[in-house]
Design a protein around this motif. Structure first.
Motif, PDB file in Angstrom:
ATOM      1  N   MET A  85      -6.153   1.888  -3.418  1.00  0.00           N
ATOM      2  CA  MET A  85      -6.136   3.233  -2.871  1.00  0.00           C
ATOM      3  C   MET A  85      -6.390   3.161  -1.374  1.00  0.00           C
ATOM      4  SD  MET A  85      -8.356   6.568  -4.030  1.00  0.00           S
ATOM      5  CE  MET A  85      -9.915   5.765  -3.734  1.00  0.00           C
ATOM      6  N   SER A  86      -5.704   3.997  -0.616  1.00  0.00           N
ATOM      7  CA  SER A  86      -5.921   4.002   0.824  1.00  0.00           C
ATOM      8  C   SER A  86      -7.358   4.396   1.130  1.00  0.00           C
ATOM      9  CB  SER A  86      -4.957   5.003   1.484  1.00  0.00           C
ATOM     10  OG  SER A  86      -5.298   5.188   2.831  1.00  0.00           O
ATOM     11  N   ALA A  87      -7.977   3.667   2.064  1.00  0.00           N
ATOM     12  CA  ALA A  87      -9.364   3.950   2.416  1.00  0.00           C
ATOM     13  C   ALA A  87      -9.507   5.270   3.149  1.00  0.00           C
ATOM     14  CB  ALA A  87      -9.922   2.814   3.266  1.00  0.00           C
ATOM     15  N   VAL A  88      -8.400   5.844   3.635  1.00  0.00           N
ATOM     16  CA  VAL A  88      -8.479   7.082   4.409  1.00  0.00           C
ATOM     17  C   VAL A  88      -8.051   8.283   3.579  1.00  0.00           C
ATOM     18  CG1 VAL A  88      -8.176   5.927   6.622  1.00  0.00           C
ATOM     19  CG2 VAL A  88      -6.163   6.690   5.369  1.00  0.00           C
ATOM     20  N   PHE A  89      -7.994   8.148   2.253  1.00  0.00           N
ATOM     21  CA  PHE A  89      -7.663   9.300   1.417  1.00  0.00           C
ATOM     22  C   PHE A  89      -8.726  10.376   1.592  1.00  0.00           C
ATOM     23  CE2 PHE A  89      -8.436  11.566  -2.612  1.00  0.00           C
ATOM     24  CZ  PHE A  89      -7.249  12.280  -2.675  1.00  0.00           C
TER      25      PHE A  89
ATOM     26  N   ALA B 232      -8.239  -4.944  -0.841  1.00  0.00           N
ATOM     27  CA  ALA B 232      -7.830  -4.659   0.527  1.00  0.00           C
ATOM     28  C   ALA B 232      -6.799  -5.694   0.961  1.00  0.00           C
ATOM     29  CB  ALA B 232      -9.035  -4.681   1.455  1.00  0.00           C
ATOM     30  N   PRO B 233      -5.895  -5.341   1.886  1.00  0.00           N
ATOM     31  CA  PRO B 233      -4.887  -6.301   2.346  1.00  0.00           C
ATOM     32  C   PRO B 233      -5.522  -7.603   2.816  1.00  0.00           C
ATOM     33  CG  PRO B 233      -4.406  -4.121   3.199  1.00  0.00           C
ATOM     34  CD  PRO B 233      -5.753  -4.027   2.528  1.00  0.00           C
ATOM     35  N   GLY B 234      -5.008  -8.724   2.300  1.00  0.00           N
ATOM     36  CA  GLY B 234      -5.510 -10.033   2.683  1.00  0.00           C
ATOM     37  C   GLY B 234      -6.783 -10.456   1.981  1.00  0.00           C
ATOM     38  N   GLU B 235      -7.310  -9.622   1.104  1.00  0.00           N
ATOM     39  CA  GLU B 235      -8.557  -9.920   0.405  1.00  0.00           C
ATOM     40  C   GLU B 235      -8.271 -10.151  -1.079  1.00  0.00           C
ATOM     41  OE1 GLU B 235     -11.587 -11.119  -0.650  1.00  0.00           O
ATOM     42  OE2 GLU B 235     -12.130 -10.250   1.290  1.00  0.00           O
ATOM     43  N   LYS B 236      -8.590 -11.336  -1.579  1.00  0.00           N
ATOM     44  CA  LYS B 236      -8.279 -11.691  -2.958  1.00  0.00           C
ATOM     45  C   LYS B 236      -9.503 -11.724  -3.875  1.00  0.00           C
ATOM     46  CE  LYS B 236      -4.316 -14.659  -1.800  1.00  0.00           C
ATOM     47  NZ  LYS B 236      -3.740 -16.025  -1.929  1.00  0.00           N
TER      48      LYS B 236
END
Length: 361
Positions: free
Chosen positions: A1-5, A64-68
Motif C-alpha cells: 500500500m502506498s505510504a501516502v494514502f 517497500a521498494p527494494g526491501e525484501k
C-alpha cells in the motif's frame, strides 16, 4: 500500500498531477485538460500480496521498494475494492483452518470487477494434489469465487480462469472477460470514465479505425460502434483470445483482430514484407482516417509514431505523460491537440493516465 494514502490529501495530489500535465503539454498549445477523478478509497480492483510466516501463521504482506526482509503485515487494504477487503479475512481463515490450502502457500492475487465477479489465484512452492483440489473446490464454493492454483509447471482452475466485468459506455453495457494473469485496468470507475471520454472524442464516423495495442478489447468494443470497421492489433496471445471472446460476447462484428506488434503492422502497411497472420485481410480496403493507440510506458517507438502521422485523427491514451509529450513533439508539425484529459487511475502515487486527441493541421 502506498505510504501516502490519505483521502484528506486527495484533492491536493490531483491538483499537482493536473499542473504537471499542463506543464508537459504547454509547448503544444494544449487546451485545458478535462479531469476525471477517482473514488478516494476502494478503487483498485486487483491486488497481490506475498504471505509472511510468523508464529506458525501466515499473514498478508507487502514490502517497500527494494526491501525484501521487513514486511508490512496487512489486515485490510483500503485502496482495494470493498469485495477484496471482504474476501481477505475469509480467505485467511480458510488457509489457517486447512493445511491442504496453507502448506507452502507464498502468494495470493485477487481480481474483482465492478460487476461483482471475483477470482483468487493461490501460488505454491509445491505440487498441487487431490487434497489441495478438494479443499480449493470447497473454498471456491464458500467464497463464491473462482480459484486458480499455481505451482511450478502447473495451473489448476476451479470455476473459470477469467473474471467477468460489465462497463457502461454511452448508455450501453459492454461485457468483458478478464483472464487470469493478463493486464486489466486496475481502477474500474476511472476506466469507465476514460472509455466514455474516448468514445466522445472519436465521434460518430463513416470511415475506419486502426487500433494498436488493443489488449483484451477494453477500448475496441465501444470505439467499434463509432466507425465503419476496425483493424486492431495486439501481440499477447492471452489478450488476443480474450478480445476475440469479448467481441463475440458483445456481438461486435466489424472488427478484424491480428496478432502483430505495432512495429510489424507498420512494416505491413508500408509493404516492407508480407505477414502470414494478415492472410485474408485486404489492407487496401480500409478507409483509415483515425488511429487509436494505448502503448506501454515506453510510448510509441519512432517508426510507429511516424505511422500514426498519416492519419487525420490520433486518439492517444498514455500511462506515461513524459513519453506522451515526446511522441507529441514528433507529431507537432502536422497535428495539433484538440482535446486532452487526465484520468486519475492511480491516486496517491505519481503515476497518471492521460489522453489526447490530435487532429491534422
Amino acid at each position: 500500500m502506498s505510504a501516502v494514502f490519505d483521502p484528506s490529501t486527495y484533492t491536493q495530489q490531483l491538483d499537482a498531477k493536473v499542473a504537471r500535465l499542463r506543464e508537459l503539454l504547454a509547448p503544444f498549445a494544449a487546451p485545458e485538460p478535462a479531469v476525471f477523478d477517482s473514488p478516494r478509497e476502494h478503487y483498485r480492483l486487483r491486488a497481490e500480496f506475498r504471505l509472511w510466516r510468523e508464529n506458525e501463521q501466515r499473514f498478508y504482506a507487502m514490502f517497500a521498494p527494494g526491501e525484501k526482509y521487513t514486511p508490512i503485515l496487512i489486515e485490510d487494504f483500503p485502496i482495494a475494492s470493498q469485495q477484496i477487503n471482504d474476501l481477505m479475512p475469509r480467505l485467511k481463515a480458510a488457509w489457517q483452518a486447512s493445511s491442504a490450502l496453507s502448506f507452502k502457500l507464498f502468494q495470493v492475487e485477487f481480481l474483482t470487477t465492478l460487476a461483482g465477479d471475483a477470482m483468487i489465484t493461490l501460488c505454491y512452492h509445491r505440487p498441487l494434489d487431490e487434497h489441495w483440489e478438494a479443499a480449493a473446490q470447497q473454498l471456491a464454493s464458500d467464497l463464491g469465487v473462482s480459484i486458480i492454483g499455481r505451482s511450478k509447471g502447473k495451473r489448476v482452475v476451479i470455476g473459470r480462469d477469467y473474471a467477468v466485468e460489465e462497463l457502461q459506455i454511452a448508455g450501453r453495457t459492454f461485457r468483458y472477460r478478464q483472464p487470469e494473469g493478463a493486464f486489466t485496468q486496475p481502477n474500474g470507475a476511472v476506466n469507465q470514465k476514460m472509455l466514455n471520454w474516448a468514445y466522445e472524442a472519436l465521434g460518430e464516423r463513416e470511415d475506419d479505425l486502426l487500433e494498436l495495442y488493443c489488449g483484451n478489447g477494453n477500448f475496441t468494443l465501444p470505439l467499434a460502434t463509432r466507425v465503419r470497421k476496425v483493424l486492431a492489433t495486439e501481440i499477447s496471445k492471452t489478450s488476443v483470445n480474450a478480445a476475440l471472446h469479448n467481441l463475440d460476447d458483445n456481438a461486435v462484428d466489424n472488427v478484424r483482430l491480428v496478432r502483430l506488434s505495432a512495429e510489424e503492422l507498420t512494416e505491413a502497411l508500408n509493404e516492407v514484407r508480407p505477414f502470414r497472420r494478415l492472410e485474408g485481410i485486404d489492407l487496401k480496403s480500409y478507409q483509415f482516417a483515425s488511429v487509436f493507440v494505448d502503448p506501454p510506458r515506453a510510448g510509441m517507438d519512432p517508426d510507429t509514431c511516424e505511422l500514426t502521422r498519416r492519419f487525420d485523427n490520433i486518439l492517444y491514451i498514455s500511462c506515461n505523460p513524459e513519453t506522451l509529450a515526446a511522441n507529441i513533439a514528433q507529431l507537432h508539425d502536422t497535428h495539433r491537440i484538440e482535446r486532452c484529459a487526465l484520468f486519475d487511475q492511480f491516486p496517491y502515487t505519481h503515476h497518471m493516465e492521460s489522453g489526447v486527441l490530435l487532429v491534422r493541421r
